[in-house]
Design a protein around this motif. Structure first.
Motif, PDB file in Angstrom:
ATOM      1  N   ASN A  39      -4.975   5.028   5.214  1.00 34.23           N
ATOM      2  CA  ASN A  39      -6.271   4.490   5.637  1.00 34.23           C
ATOM      3  C   ASN A  39      -6.116   3.207   6.444  1.00 34.23           C
ATOM      4  OD1 ASN A  39      -8.843   5.633   5.292  1.00 34.23           O
ATOM      5  ND2 ASN A  39      -8.664   5.514   3.063  1.00 34.23           N
ATOM      6  N   PHE A  40      -5.164   2.362   6.033  1.00 31.13           N
ATOM      7  CA  PHE A  40      -4.926   1.093   6.728  1.00 31.13           C
ATOM      8  C   PHE A  40      -4.583   1.339   8.187  1.00 31.13           C
ATOM      9  CE2 PHE A  40      -1.854  -2.197   8.095  1.00 31.13           C
ATOM     10  CZ  PHE A  40      -2.647  -3.327   7.983  1.00 31.13           C
ATOM     11  N   ALA A  99      -4.374   4.520   0.520  1.00 33.61           N
ATOM     12  CA  ALA A  99      -4.702   3.236   1.150  1.00 33.61           C
ATOM     13  C   ALA A  99      -3.786   2.923   2.334  1.00 33.61           C
ATOM     14  CB  ALA A  99      -4.618   2.112   0.111  1.00 33.61           C
ATOM     15  N   ASP A 121     -10.995   7.129  -0.245  1.00 36.36           N
ATOM     16  CA  ASP A 121     -10.777   5.756  -0.704  1.00 36.36           C
ATOM     17  C   ASP A 121      -9.821   5.666  -1.886  1.00 36.36           C
ATOM     18  OD1 ASP A 121     -12.494   4.724   1.231  1.00 36.36           O
ATOM     19  OD2 ASP A 121     -14.255   5.013  -0.042  1.00 36.36           O
ATOM     20  N   ASP A 122      -9.210   6.756  -2.268  1.00 35.30           N
ATOM     21  CA  ASP A 122      -8.213   6.750  -3.342  1.00 35.30           C
ATOM     22  C   ASP A 122      -7.091   5.779  -2.981  1.00 35.30           C
ATOM     23  OD1 ASP A 122      -5.735   7.690  -4.836  1.00 35.30           O
ATOM     24  OD2 ASP A 122      -7.217   9.074  -5.660  1.00 35.30           O
ATOM     25  N   GLN A 123      -6.639   4.996  -3.970  1.00 33.28           N
ATOM     26  CA  GLN A 123      -5.574   4.017  -3.715  1.00 33.28           C
ATOM     27  C   GLN A 123      -4.290   4.667  -3.215  1.00 33.28           C
ATOM     28  OE1 GLN A 123      -5.440   0.456  -3.778  1.00 33.28           O
ATOM     29  NE2 GLN A 123      -7.599   0.995  -3.529  1.00 33.28           N
ATOM     30  N   LEU A 166       0.837  -1.202   0.000  1.00 31.17           N
ATOM     31  CA  LEU A 166       0.000   0.000   0.000  1.00 31.17           C
ATOM     32  C   LEU A 166       0.873   1.253   0.000  1.00 31.17           C
ATOM     33  CD1 LEU A 166      -2.714  -1.021   2.634  1.00 31.17           C
ATOM     34  CD2 LEU A 166      -2.687  -1.445   0.161  1.00 31.17           C
ATOM     35  N   GLN A 190       1.931   2.143  -3.453  1.00 28.10           N
ATOM     36  CA  GLN A 190       0.864   2.832  -4.183  1.00 28.10           C
ATOM     37  C   GLN A 190       0.836   4.311  -3.804  1.00 28.10           C
ATOM     38  OE1 GLN A 190      -2.768   0.761  -3.265  1.00 28.10           O
ATOM     39  NE2 GLN A 190      -2.138  -1.126  -4.284  1.00 28.10           N
ATOM     40  N   CYS A 191       1.028   4.566  -2.525  1.00 28.34           N
ATOM     41  CA  CYS A 191       1.072   5.944  -2.042  1.00 28.34           C
ATOM     42  C   CYS A 191       2.246   6.686  -2.674  1.00 28.34           C
ATOM     43  CB  CYS A 191       1.198   5.931  -0.521  1.00 28.34           C
ATOM     44  SG  CYS A 191       1.055   7.535   0.280  1.00 28.34           S
TER      45      CYS A 191
END
Length: 262
Positions: free
Chosen positions: A206-207, A203, A198-200, A119, A122-123
């Protein structure tokens, strides 16, 4: 453990010790400073720069790698030293589940770090960073890296109880910061370019903004198993909370850092 559920050595149960740690003035002060930290306030005001946003990811890359090795060590996996978490495989548990079926806290945390590593990439991608050219070559801030360095110290000393208490106190504070941050970055009005919370690209944050189920129970199991006293836990918890503040300070002040080259 005595028949009334109190720990013989301390006169208090593990949960009572956690509650007492959370009520300490140093912890209340730290939580207040975190919730009002200039980094998250800048994010909420739409003023967080690209350097500051990248610093969070770059420092987290180094922190995740170090913390995963520390958690693995505390879980009994002393040979777990992968070059990158992105391709790492979580080893099978060494310690058996507790009587109520819970996984060892450090085995759980190790799995979380490995999962979150993808994740984080991705960030990073959303911010124009890649693992081989940017994340691995970044000159990390000593202020930001005090946090994982202290975890390594706890791991090398085999201090499972103090680490468990530090998790139970620190992780909710970290999670609240992440929740504030993801709400700020995901707000279209702030202009950061994310498609909502909720944008990847959010993530990873958010996790960690999601509370950990049974965190106290997993921590208490270790504290009581190790026979720790309140005094054994106090200083490590205080220090780790201070290192959390230094992490955010480093990210906020990255504009003034000569080490930042990306």
């Amino acid at each position: 453990m005595s028949p009334n559920g109190k720990h013989k050595g301390s006169g208090s149960s593990g949960q009572e010790m956690l509650d007492r740690l959370r009520s300490q003035a140093f912890n209340r002060s730290t939580e207040d400073q975190l919730s009002a930290h200039p980094y998250v306030k800048a994010a909420e005001n739409g003023e967080l720069t690209m350097k500051q946003r990248r610093a969070f990811v770059l420092e987290q890359y180094a922190i995740q790698h170090s913390d995963a090795i520390s958690f693995a060590f505390l879980a009994g996996h002393r040979g777990f030293v992968p070059p990158s978490l992105a391709d790492a495989i979580v080893p099978d548990p060494v310690k058996a589940p507790t009587n109520d079926g819970r996984t060892d806290l450090y085995q759980f945390l190790l799995g979380g770090e490995v999962y979150a590593s993808k994740l984080l990439l991705q960030c990073a991608e959303k911010l124009g960073l890649n693992e081989s050219d940017d994340l691995k070559s970044y000159q990390a801030s000593p202020l930001a890296q005090g946090y994982p360095s202290y975890w390594a110290r706890l791991a090398l000393s085999g201090n499972r109880a103090a680490g468990a208490a530090a998790c139970a106190v620190n992780f909710p504070a970290w999670g609240k910061m992440c929740k504030q941050l993801v709400d700020a970055l995901g707000d279209p009005q702030n202009g950061y370019g994310y498609n909502g919370n909720d944008d990847q690209g959010l993530a990873f944050i958010n996790f960690f903004a999601t509370p950990i189920d049974d965190l106290d129970e997993m921590a208490v199991a270790i504290i009581e198993e190790e026979g720790a006293s309140y005094e054994d836990l106090l200083e490590p918890v205080r220090l780790l909370q201070q290192y959390e503040l230094l992490f955010w300070d480093a990210n906020y002040n990255v504009e003034d850092s000569i080490a930042y080259e990306t």
